[in-house]
Design a protein around this motif. Structure first.
Motif, PDB file in Angstrom:
ATOM      1  N   GLN A  90      55.182 -15.993  57.677  1.00 45.38           N
ATOM      2  CA  GLN A  90      56.165 -15.557  57.791  1.00 45.38           C
ATOM      3  C   GLN A  90      57.495 -15.740  58.998  1.00 45.38           C
ATOM      4  O   GLN A  90      58.086 -15.032  59.430  1.00 45.38           O
ATOM      5  N   VAL A  91      56.166 -15.210  60.275  1.00 41.13           N
ATOM      6  CA  VAL A  91      57.063 -15.577  61.537  1.00 41.13           C
ATOM      7  C   VAL A  91      57.537 -16.656  61.572  1.00 41.13           C
ATOM      8  O   VAL A  91      57.559 -17.826  62.023  1.00 41.13           O
ATOM      9  N   ASP A  92      58.943 -16.578  61.230  1.00 38.32           N
ATOM     10  CA  ASP A  92      59.120 -18.225  61.018  1.00 38.32           C
ATOM     11  C   ASP A  92      61.154 -18.098  61.736  1.00 38.32           C
ATOM     12  O   ASP A  92      61.801 -18.278  61.140  1.00 38.32           O
ATOM     13  N   TRP A  93      60.866 -16.891  62.764  1.00 37.04           N
ATOM     14  CA  TRP A  93      62.371 -17.078  63.072  1.00 37.04           C
ATOM     15  C   TRP A  93      62.545 -18.598  64.602  1.00 37.04           C
ATOM     16  O   TRP A  93      61.275 -19.022  64.969  1.00 37.04           O
ATOM     17  N   ARG A  94      64.010 -18.980  64.402  1.00 36.91           N
ATOM     18  CA  ARG A  94      64.058 -19.712  64.520  1.00 36.91           C
ATOM     19  C   ARG A  94      63.676 -19.772  66.576  1.00 36.91           C
ATOM     20  O   ARG A  94      63.634 -20.741  66.946  1.00 36.91           O
ATOM     21  N   TRP A  95      64.145 -19.270  66.997  1.00 38.46           N
ATOM     22  CA  TRP A  95      64.614 -18.235  67.798  1.00 38.46           C
ATOM     23  C   TRP A  95      63.289 -18.908  68.729  1.00 38.46           C
ATOM     24  O   TRP A  95      62.807 -19.347  70.324  1.00 38.46           O
ATOM     25  N   LEU A  96      62.202 -18.959  68.499  1.00 42.48           N
ATOM     26  CA  LEU A  96      60.268 -19.116  68.652  1.00 42.48           C
ATOM     27  C   LEU A  96      60.454 -20.759  68.952  1.00 42.48           C
ATOM     28  O   LEU A  96      60.163 -21.023  70.052  1.00 42.48           O
ATOM     29  N   GLY A 140      58.440 -27.761  59.149  1.00 40.06           N
ATOM     30  CA  GLY A 140      56.312 -29.059  59.227  1.00 40.06           C
ATOM     31  C   GLY A 140      56.371 -27.959  60.924  1.00 40.06           C
ATOM     32  O   GLY A 140      55.045 -28.463  61.011  1.00 40.06           O
ATOM     33  N   ARG A 141      57.251 -26.853  61.285  1.00 41.19           N
ATOM     34  CA  ARG A 141      56.430 -26.088  62.909  1.00 41.19           C
ATOM     35  C   ARG A 141      55.741 -25.093  62.460  1.00 41.19           C
ATOM     36  O   ARG A 141      56.280 -24.217  61.605  1.00 41.19           O
ATOM     37  N   LEU A 142      54.849 -25.032  63.239  1.00 37.58           N
ATOM     38  CA  LEU A 142      54.400 -23.501  63.545  1.00 37.58           C
ATOM     39  C   LEU A 142      55.049 -22.670  64.369  1.00 37.58           C
ATOM     40  O   LEU A 142      54.841 -22.268  65.545  1.00 37.58           O
ATOM     41  N   ARG A 143      56.137 -22.040  63.695  1.00 39.77           N
ATOM     42  CA  ARG A 143      56.658 -21.153  64.723  1.00 39.77           C
ATOM     43  C   ARG A 143      55.908 -19.862  65.255  1.00 39.77           C
ATOM     44  O   ARG A 143      55.909 -19.678  66.963  1.00 39.77           O
ATOM     45  N   ALA A 144      54.594 -19.213  64.503  1.00 36.39           N
ATOM     46  CA  ALA A 144      54.181 -18.092  65.124  1.00 36.39           C
ATOM     47  C   ALA A 144      53.499 -18.764  66.261  1.00 36.39           C
ATOM     48  O   ALA A 144      53.240 -17.879  67.462  1.00 36.39           O
ATOM     49  N   LEU A 145      52.406 -19.815  66.436  1.00 36.18           N
ATOM     50  CA  LEU A 145      52.106 -20.582  67.379  1.00 36.18           C
ATOM     51  C   LEU A 145      53.000 -21.173  68.887  1.00 36.18           C
ATOM     52  O   LEU A 145      52.631 -20.124  70.389  1.00 36.18           O
ATOM     53  N   ASP A 146      54.440 -21.033  69.008  1.00 37.78           N
ATOM     54  CA  ASP A 146      55.352 -20.899  69.977  1.00 37.78           C
ATOM     55  C   ASP A 146      55.771 -19.226  70.067  1.00 37.78           C
ATOM     56  O   ASP A 146      55.310 -19.310  71.307  1.00 37.78           O
ATOM     57  N   GLY A 147      55.575 -18.513  69.506  1.00 39.57           N
ATOM     58  CA  GLY A 147      55.459 -16.882  70.191  1.00 39.57           C
ATOM     59  C   GLY A 147      54.553 -17.003  70.975  1.00 39.57           C
ATOM     60  O   GLY A 147      54.370 -16.457  72.104  1.00 39.57           O
ATOM     61  N   LEU A 148      52.939 -17.145  70.328  1.00 34.78           N
ATOM     62  CA  LEU A 148      51.792 -17.256  71.164  1.00 34.78           C
ATOM     63  C   LEU A 148      51.940 -18.249  72.220  1.00 34.78           C
ATOM     64  O   LEU A 148      51.508 -16.863  73.002  1.00 34.78           O
TER      65      LEU A 148
END
Length: 393
Positions: A311-317, A40-48
């Motif tokens: 698709q930007v779902d990398w855990r490191w984000l 349930g997390r938007l990891r792309a938002l973490d990256g941004l």
């Protein structure tokens, strides 16, 4: 600049008449379903969020003058003859942060009682902030550091996060943005979270704040400016509108909020930040460049809201998103110290110093996250969320 889960329960019903409610309180998403990453997390938002923080760091290290000139021993224009004019646009990372914040705060406050909302925000902001204030004060107090520390009294006031309205000098140069965030949280809590968040209330909040901010700008009354923040409101409001888009991509009202916010936001950004090439300033910015960076912020959050970056779902984000806030707090002032040591004392070239300073600040951010936030944040959230015990009769 805050990480939250995307999960949430839609609560609250509209008090509008049936015909009005059909328009203003539509719930079911139309078209393809919203994309959600595992957990349930938007990891792309973490990256941004990390991109925005690095933009601000580039501005502070190579796109402006001031104390960083002392750290380099010369103007950053001489240290980065090719990139300094690009680094100057990094200050707009703050506006990108505000758009992200509008999105996340609406997501966080939806379906949450006021006590829980307050506990979430306070426990997210305060632990790393307190640690950063203490750390920067301690480092600046060292005899070998050339930068002046604040008085003990001013430092103590800084722990409240109210130094800006009280007219007290800041320990952290970036904390002016936190004062803007706090005012946004208060407006959103009173107008949306307290009565119960639903689509109709959020739309009315966005429309009302947009109009009130425009009136405040025209009235030129300091009190209205402090409360309504005309120059920053469009970015927060635009982020809130994009969260509505995330819930329903066919929502015409939401798209209207986003469009109006972008139009007003780019105006304020250009007005506040544009420097003509004829002005004697090494970090001049073009109006076109400012509009492009503001547009990037809105488009990037819009792409995340629409699921285009699912698709930007990398855990490191997720880790990157967690480090962004402590990095943002400490990178400027402590970065001066690191730059001076690496460049002037050790003779490391400018570009290598820049990269090493960013790496050192990210490491420090990880330490703050690991040993301060992960320990204190859940304890503070639990303490603030606990219902008050009823007195025995």
């Amino acid at each position: 600049m805050r990480g939250e889960s995307v999960t949430g329960t839609v609560v609250g019903t509209s008090n509008a008449r049936p015909a009005e409610a059909a328009v203003l309180d539509r719930r079911a998403p139309a078209g393809p379903p919203r994309a959600k990453v595992p957990g349930g997390r938007l990891r792309a938002l973490d990256g941004l969020r990390l991109v925005a923080a690095l933009m601000v760091a580039a501005y502070h290290y190579g796109g402006r003058g001031g104390e960083v000139t002392r750290a380099w021993g010369a103007s950053p224009a001489h240290q980065f003859p090719t990139l300094h004019s690009w680094f100057a646009y990094g200050c707009l990372g703050v506006q990108v942060f505000f758009v992200i914040s509008g999105f996340v705060i609406c997501m966080s406050g939806w379906g949450r009682p006021l006590r829980s909302f307050f506990a979430s925000r306070a426990s997210r902001l305060l632990p790393a902030y307190w640690a950063a204030v203490i750390l920067v004060t301690a480092v600046f107090a060292l005899p070998v550091v050339a930068y002046e520390a604040l008085s003990p009294s001013d430092t103590l006031v800084n722990l409240t996060m109210l130094q800006m309205p009280l007219g007290v000098d800041r320990v952290l140069g970036v904390c002016w943005t936190l004062w803007a965030e706090i005012r946004f949280y208060a407006l959103f809590a009173l107008c949306v979270v307290l009565p119960g968040a639903n689509r109709r209330r959020v739309i009315l909040f966005c429309a009302g704040w947009t109009l009130a901010a425009a009136v405040a700008q025209g009235a030129k009354q300091p009190l209205l400016d402090i409360v309504l923040m005309p120059e920053y409101a469009p970015f927060f409001i635009g982020g809130v509108g994009l969260y509505l888009v995330h819930r329903d991509r066919r929502d015409a009202y939401a798209w209207g909020i986003v469009a109006v916010s972008w139009l007003i936001g780019q105006h304020y950004a250009v007005r506040e930040l544009w420097h003509s090439p004829s002005v004697h300033a090494f970090s001049y910015r073009s109006s076109y460049g400012i509009v492009l960076v503001v547009t990037f912020g809105f488009l990037a959050v819009a792409a995340i809201a629409l699921g285009l970056l699912s698709q930007v779902d990398w855990r490191w984000l997720t880790v990157a998103g967690a480090l962004t806030y402590p990095f943002y707090l400490v990178h400027e002032h402590l970065g001066w110290v690191v730059i001076e040591v690496l460049h002037q004392r050790l003779g490391i070239p400018s570009y290598s110093t820049f990269l090493l300073t960013v790496a050192v600040m990210l490491l420090l951010a990880w330490l703050l996250h690991r040993y301060v936030e992960r320990w204190l944040t859940p304890r503070l959230r639990t303490a603030l969320s606990r219902p008050r015990a009823q007195p025995s009769r």
